[in-house]
Scaffold this motif. Structure first.
Motif, PDB file in Angstrom:
ATOM      1  N   UNK A  22      29.006 -87.370   7.232  1.00 42.05           N
ATOM      2  CA  UNK A  22      27.853 -86.987   8.042  1.00 42.05           C
ATOM      3  C   UNK A  22      26.634 -87.721   7.489  1.00 42.05           C
ATOM      4  N   UNK A  23      25.865 -88.330   8.399  1.00 39.47           N
ATOM      5  CA  UNK A  23      24.664 -89.066   8.012  1.00 39.47           C
ATOM      6  C   UNK A  23      23.464 -88.334   8.600  1.00 39.47           C
ATOM      7  N   UNK A  24      22.604 -87.777   7.737  1.00 42.73           N
ATOM      8  CA  UNK A  24      21.413 -87.080   8.229  1.00 42.73           C
ATOM      9  C   UNK A  24      20.531 -88.010   9.061  1.00 42.73           C
ATOM     10  N   UNK A  25      19.989 -87.509  10.165  1.00 42.98           N
ATOM     11  CA  UNK A  25      19.164 -88.357  11.024  1.00 42.98           C
ATOM     12  C   UNK A  25      17.830 -88.697  10.363  1.00 42.98           C
ATOM     13  N   UNK A  26      17.451 -87.945   9.332  1.00 35.61           N
ATOM     14  CA  UNK A  26      16.221 -88.228   8.584  1.00 35.61           C
ATOM     15  C   UNK A  26      16.405 -89.367   7.594  1.00 35.61           C
ATOM     16  N   UNK A  27      17.618 -89.915   7.487  1.00 30.34           N
ATOM     17  CA  UNK A  27      17.852 -91.060   6.626  1.00 30.34           C
ATOM     18  C   UNK A  27      18.236 -90.723   5.196  1.00 30.34           C
ATOM     19  N   UNK A  28      18.534 -89.459   4.910  1.00 40.05           N
ATOM     20  CA  UNK A  28      18.958 -89.075   3.563  1.00 40.05           C
ATOM     21  C   UNK A  28      20.353 -89.632   3.279  1.00 40.05           C
ATOM     22  N   UNK A  29      20.827 -89.396   2.056  1.00 40.19           N
ATOM     23  CA  UNK A  29      22.157 -89.866   1.657  1.00 40.19           C
ATOM     24  C   UNK A  29      23.253 -89.247   2.519  1.00 40.19           C
ATOM     25  N   UNK A  67      32.138 -91.529  16.553  1.00 35.60           N
ATOM     26  CA  UNK A  67      30.791 -91.200  16.098  1.00 35.60           C
ATOM     27  C   UNK A  67      30.162 -90.259  17.113  1.00 35.60           C
ATOM     28  N   UNK A  68      29.532 -89.194  16.619  1.00 34.43           N
ATOM     29  CA  UNK A  68      28.838 -88.290  17.530  1.00 34.43           C
ATOM     30  C   UNK A  68      27.720 -89.063  18.241  1.00 34.43           C
ATOM     31  N   UNK A  69      27.515 -88.773  19.518  1.00 32.35           N
ATOM     32  CA  UNK A  69      26.482 -89.486  20.269  1.00 32.35           C
ATOM     33  C   UNK A  69      25.139 -88.776  20.214  1.00 32.35           C
ATOM     34  N   UNK A  70      25.147 -87.513  19.823  1.00 29.25           N
ATOM     35  CA  UNK A  70      23.902 -86.797  19.590  1.00 29.25           C
ATOM     36  C   UNK A  70      24.056 -85.988  18.303  1.00 29.25           C
ATOM     37  N   UNK A  71      22.952 -85.771  17.594  1.00 30.61           N
ATOM     38  CA  UNK A  71      23.037 -85.077  16.311  1.00 30.61           C
ATOM     39  C   UNK A  71      23.637 -83.672  16.435  1.00 30.61           C
ATOM     40  N   UNK A  72      24.318 -83.266  15.363  1.00 30.53           N
ATOM     41  CA  UNK A  72      24.942 -81.954  15.248  1.00 30.53           C
ATOM     42  C   UNK A  72      24.282 -81.245  14.063  1.00 30.53           C
ATOM     43  N   UNK A  73      24.002 -79.956  14.214  1.00 30.24           N
ATOM     44  CA  UNK A  73      23.427 -79.189  13.116  1.00 30.24           C
ATOM     45  C   UNK A  73      24.528 -78.854  12.115  1.00 30.24           C
ATOM     46  N   UNK A  74      24.329 -79.245  10.862  1.00 23.17           N
ATOM     47  CA  UNK A  74      25.325 -79.027   9.824  1.00 23.17           C
ATOM     48  C   UNK A  74      24.623 -78.671   8.521  1.00 23.17           C
ATOM     49  N   UNK A  75      24.878 -77.473   8.042  1.00 24.62           N
ATOM     50  CA  UNK A  75      24.287 -76.996   6.791  1.00 24.62           C
ATOM     51  C   UNK A  75      22.757 -77.092   6.817  1.00 24.62           C
ATOM     52  N   UNK A  76      22.179 -76.769   7.984  1.00 24.64           N
ATOM     53  CA  UNK A  76      20.727 -76.693   8.112  1.00 24.64           C
ATOM     54  C   UNK A  76      20.014 -77.986   8.444  1.00 24.64           C
ATOM     55  N   UNK A  77      20.751 -79.092   8.586  1.00 20.62           N
ATOM     56  CA  UNK A  77      20.105 -80.362   8.937  1.00 20.62           C
ATOM     57  C   UNK A  77      20.873 -81.034  10.079  1.00 20.62           C
ATOM     58  N   UNK A  78      20.166 -81.863  10.835  1.00 20.87           N
ATOM     59  CA  UNK A  78      20.807 -82.594  11.922  1.00 20.87           C
ATOM     60  C   UNK A  78      21.418 -83.881  11.380  1.00 20.87           C
ATOM     61  N   UNK A  79      22.670 -84.100  11.770  1.00 24.45           N
ATOM     62  CA  UNK A  79      23.435 -85.244  11.287  1.00 24.45           C
ATOM     63  C   UNK A  79      24.179 -85.906  12.441  1.00 24.45           C
ATOM     64  N   UNK A  80      24.559 -87.148  12.224  1.00 25.14           N
ATOM     65  CA  UNK A  80      25.553 -87.803  13.064  1.00 25.14           C
ATOM     66  C   UNK A  80      26.844 -87.814  12.266  1.00 25.14           C
TER      67      UNK A  80
END
Length: 168
Positions: A19-26, A126-139
């Motif tokens: 999972x890749x956070x949409x905010x650009x985190x690790x 790859x997800x086409x829209x972000x999914x909420x996972x553990x409190x953050x939006x990810x692809x």
């Protein structure tokens, strides 16, 4: 032209789930670095997927309905499962899941979309829209490999393991 659906039909085993956070985190590995998973697409338009962490706690009671709070949390947080109908958009290389049943009840009667790419017998979703996972939006990015062993070979392997355990 071969349709993407024809390429999808079959059984796939999970190689990786990131999972890749949409905010650009690790990048995150919500099911650990060695998850196990099976994805099946049937010719009649149904699909099922199950993904599990390798490190889930075993139930001390050996009863699937009698677990401690810690065992239940490990079991739930370490597993993804859903099934339903699927439809493929060949032009955009996207598969849409119409989820009919899910371990996560909020996904029931929902639709999810995955971008599809192939490289030989490897499938990238790859997800086409972000999914909420553990409190953050990810692809989410999942890599699958087509299963090449017949069901008989898998059953035979497990039977041989059981026989070996009995003898020892």
């Amino acid at each position: 032209m071969t349709s993407i659906k024809n390429e999808l039909v079959g059984t796939w085993r999970l190689l990786s789930y990131i999972e890749v956070p949409i905010e650009g985190d690790d990048s995150l590995f919500p099911m650990g670095k060695n998850p196990y998973g099976i994805l099946m697409y049937s010719p009649d338009g149904y699909m099922a997927v199950q993904v599990s962490k390798d490190e889930r706690l075993l139930y001390k009671s050996n009863d699937k309905m009698m677990a401690s709070q810690e065992e239940m949390v490990s079991s739930l947080q370490g597993y993804i499962a859903f099934c339903g109908k699927y439809k493929v958009d060949n032009r955009n290389a996207v598969v849409t899941y119409c989820i009919e049943s899910s371990l996560f009840p909020n996904w029931r009667d929902q639709m999810q979309h995955r971008k599809i790419d192939f490289e030989g017998d490897v499938l990238y979703l790859k997800s086409t829209e972000p999914i909420l996972s553990n409190g953050i939006y990810v692809n989410s990015y999942m890599t699958w490999q087509r299963m090449d062993r017949s069901a008989d070979e898998v059953v035979d392997k497990h039977l041989l393991r059981e026989i070996s355990l009995i003898k020892n």
